[in-house]
Design a protein around this motif. Structure first.
Motif, mmCIF file in Angstrom:
data_model
loop_
_atom_site.group_PDB
_atom_site.id
_atom_site.type_symbol
_atom_site.label_atom_id
_atom_site.label_comp_id
_atom_site.label_asym_id
_atom_site.label_seq_id
_atom_site.Cartn_x
_atom_site.Cartn_y
_atom_site.Cartn_z
ATOM 1 N N GLY A 6 -2.257 -3.199 2.692
ATOM 2 C CA GLY A 6 -1.979 -3.590 1.322
ATOM 3 C C GLY A 6 -2.846 -4.698 0.772
ATOM 4 N N THR A 7 -2.213 -5.777 0.347
ATOM 5 C CA THR A 7 -2.903 -6.898 -0.281
ATOM 6 C C THR A 7 -3.987 -7.477 0.623
ATOM 7 N N ILE A 8 -3.726 -7.526 1.909
ATOM 8 C CA ILE A 8 -4.696 -8.070 2.858
ATOM 9 C C ILE A 8 -5.990 -7.265 2.816
ATOM 10 N N ASP A 9 -5.880 -5.936 2.818
ATOM 11 C CA ASP A 9 -7.056 -5.076 2.764
ATOM 12 C C ASP A 9 -7.695 -5.071 1.381
ATOM 13 N N ALA A 10 -6.873 -5.190 0.327
ATOM 14 C CA ALA A 10 -7.395 -5.120 -1.036
ATOM 15 C C ALA A 10 -8.380 -6.252 -1.323
ATOM 16 N N PHE A 11 -8.030 -7.459 -0.949
ATOM 17 C CA PHE A 11 -8.933 -8.577 -1.203
ATOM 18 C C PHE A 11 -10.202 -8.488 -0.358
ATOM 19 N N LYS A 12 -10.069 -7.965 0.845
ATOM 20 C CA LYS A 12 -11.245 -7.793 1.691
ATOM 21 C C LYS A 12 -12.181 -6.750 1.094
ATOM 22 N N TYR A 39 -13.664 -10.415 -1.057
ATOM 23 C CA TYR A 39 -13.126 -11.771 -0.887
ATOM 24 C C TYR A 39 -12.460 -11.880 0.484
ATOM 25 N N PRO A 40 -13.272 -11.902 1.550
ATOM 26 C CA PRO A 40 -12.696 -11.933 2.911
ATOM 27 C C PRO A 40 -11.857 -13.174 3.192
ATOM 28 N N VAL A 41 -12.225 -14.307 2.568
ATOM 29 C CA VAL A 41 -11.436 -15.528 2.780
ATOM 30 C C VAL A 41 -10.044 -15.364 2.203
ATOM 31 N N LEU A 42 -9.960 -14.752 1.017
ATOM 32 C CA LEU A 42 -8.645 -14.527 0.413
ATOM 33 C C LEU A 42 -7.851 -13.489 1.188
ATOM 34 N N SER A 43 -8.549 -12.572 1.852
ATOM 35 C CA SER A 43 -7.864 -11.628 2.728
ATOM 36 C C SER A 43 -7.182 -12.376 3.867
ATOM 37 N N SER A 62 0.838 -1.197 0.000
ATOM 38 C CA SER A 62 0.000 0.000 0.000
ATOM 39 C C SER A 62 0.877 1.253 0.000
ATOM 40 N N GLN A 63 1.948 1.241 0.773
ATOM 41 C CA GLN A 63 2.864 2.383 0.813
ATOM 42 C C GLN A 63 3.625 2.526 -0.497
ATOM 43 N N PHE A 64 4.084 1.401 -1.040
ATOM 44 C CA PHE A 64 4.863 1.445 -2.279
ATOM 45 C C PHE A 64 3.981 1.767 -3.485
ATOM 46 N N PHE A 100 -8.531 -5.239 -7.359
ATOM 47 C CA PHE A 100 -9.029 -4.015 -6.732
ATOM 48 C C PHE A 100 -8.158 -2.855 -7.195
ATOM 49 N N PRO A 101 -8.729 -1.681 -7.473
ATOM 50 C CA PRO A 101 -7.921 -0.547 -7.966
ATOM 51 C C PRO A 101 -6.753 -0.224 -7.043
#
Length: 478
Positions: free
Chosen positions: A272-278, A282-286, A32-34, A261-262
């Motif tokens: 980052g990726t954890i929040d993006a999938f949620k 897709y909470p399971v993928l998060s 997310s920062q990068f 996700f945009p």
């Protein structure tokens, strides 16, 4: 030899150690920062560039690890090329990197757990560098570190088997994330891939520098070579495969998060990726992404905690450090005293907490760049001394590994020059670097007598081998 380590790690155990050493934890939530700074394209293509450079650098390790399949890896190569000074320089640089990263992991483990159980960040605490260190968090980090120590104590075979299981689960979760992310996402979330803050090339090149720290850990394959029971030529192949597999894993997991996700919205999030999938539904993928982060932390910690004592062991076996650290457990075949020393160093630094995390990572990045570049010059020197030497894996030309070595050296130089984008933090990190250098020089002068090239250091030393154009054979066997 009385102080030889026990061979017990097979092909899959070794490749799991290599890949597990590379795939860490923070990359999956710091994107997310990068993304915000460089754009999704800047991070992903910058990581791709860094991966190519890491492969070029690994070509030196791949060749030398088949010539010298001995514990300590670069310590042995440094001695063969430049004598005792070279061995100490190589070992001290790599050891500084590993200890720094391991100290970071002591508190990083509790940081990840606190995202699910925030109550652990409560209760009694102390403050370092303006950041609170809660005693519960510290206790979790200590327990985690001691658990890894215990696994290591009982031998390379157990360590390799544990790593195989962890890596299999890690890869499975990552593949699920990639497949769903790419299948359910769309290109419009990824494009345009860059920010307007800086030119495309600048974004890619600038991120390739921190990306190099994401790609460390595969050197452990060469360090653990003495404890494997696979053919020598395959060790070099495992070195390169460790980087290739890890790089593809990194790139496609990050790409899938920008596909599902945009990325501009992900750039405003915390994890980052954890929040993006949620956020994409897709909470399971998060949860899977979180587990990938945690498993990456465990596998990287396990690999580096395995490799660091072998560096100390190799330096001690060569009389560069006190001989007590060359002790091998009679049953488990592990360097017990070196393991205890690493445990003491890691816990001795780990208590500092999250306020010093940037110091650990910066010092680790500098040390690893220095070690990588030195290995390329070791290969060049050994080739000049022994032009026909061939351990089973041989680079046809040295231009590619030398390009990698020169680039790594450039990173190290820019790191210690004040005022560059990757400079160390003044004055704290320069002081830490100075202390580490003084400790290394002290070891050299205390154990200042010259060493003979012997089986205690090199195992199968060049001086006891007959060299022809195609292979190496011991004297008297040809």
């Amino acid at each position: 030899m009385a102080n030889s380590l026990k061979r017990g790690m097979g092909f899959w155990g070794l490749i799991s150690m290599g890949v597990g050493g590379v795939i860490g934890s923070s990359w999956i939530y710091t994107n997310s920062q990068f993304f915000k700074q460089y754009g999704a394209g800047g991070e992903i293509f910058g990581l791709s560039l860094a991966s190519v450079l890491a492969v070029l650098i690994s070509l030196s390790f791949a060749e030398l690890s088949t010539i010298f399949p001995e514990s300590g890896g670069e310590v042995v190569y440094g001695y063969a090329a430049f004598g005792k000074k070279g061995a100490l320089f190589a070992g001290w640089a790599l050891l500084g990197s590993y200890i720094s990263i391991l100290a970071f992991y002591v508190t990083a483990s509790s940081f990840l757990i606190s995202t699910i159980f925030p109550e652990i960040a409560t209760g009694p605490y102390y403050t370092f560098a303006g950041v609170k260190v809660y005693l519960i968090e510290l206790a979790i980090g200590i327990a985690f570190t001691v658990s890894v120590f215990v696994i290591n104590y009982f031998g390379a075979k157990l360590t390799g088997n544990v790593q195989i299981v962890l890596m299999a689960l890690l890869i499975f979760l990552g593949v699920v994330i990639i497949v769903v992310g790419m299948a359910k996402g769309r290109p419009s979330n990824f494009l345009p891939a860059f920010t307007d803050k800086q030119p495309v090339f600048s974004s890619i090149f600038r991120f390739s520098l921190p990306a190099m720290t994401f790609l460390t850990g595969w050197e452990s394959v060469a360090i653990l070579a003495e404890e494997t029971n696979i053919p020598k030529r395959k060790i070099g192949i495992v070195v390169i495969l460790s980087i290739v597999i890890s790089a593809f894993f990194y790139i496609f997991v990050l790409l899938s998060s920008a596909w599902i996700f945009p990325w501009e919205k992900t750039a405003t999030m915390q994890m980052g990726t954890i929040d993006a999938f949620k956020a994409a539904g897709y909470p399971v993928l998060s949860i899977f992404a979180y587990l990938v982060s945690f498993l990456g932390l465990v596998t990287a910690f396990l690999t580096l905690f395995t490799a660091a004592p072998r560096l100390i062991f190799s330096l001690a076996r060569g009389n560069i450090l006190p001989k007590a650290f060359a002790k091998v457990h009679p049953k488990y075949g592990t360097p017990t005293n070196a393991l205890w020393l690493v445990l003491a160093l890691v816990l001795g630094l780990g208590w500092i907490g999250k306020g010093a995390l940037v110091y650990f990572l910066d010092m680790g990045g500098f040390s690893i760049a220095l070690a990588w570049s030195f290995d390329a010059f070791c290969l060049l020197k050994i080739r000049l001394k022994y032009p026909d030497i061939n351990g089973g894996f041989r680079n046809k030309h040295l231009i590619l590994p030398m390009i990698g070595g020169i680039f790594a050296l450039s990173i190290a130089i820019f790191t210690i020059i004040p005022g560059t984008p990757v400079s160390l933090v003044w004055p704290y990190e320069y002081v830490i670097l100075g202390i580490w250098c003084v400790l290394g020089l002290g070891s050299y002068f205390i154990k200042g007598h010259e060493l003979s090239v012997s089986e205690d250091l090199l195992g199968n030393s060049i001086e006891n081998m007959m060299i022809d154009k195609n292979h190496i054979t011991r004297k008297g066997e040809s």
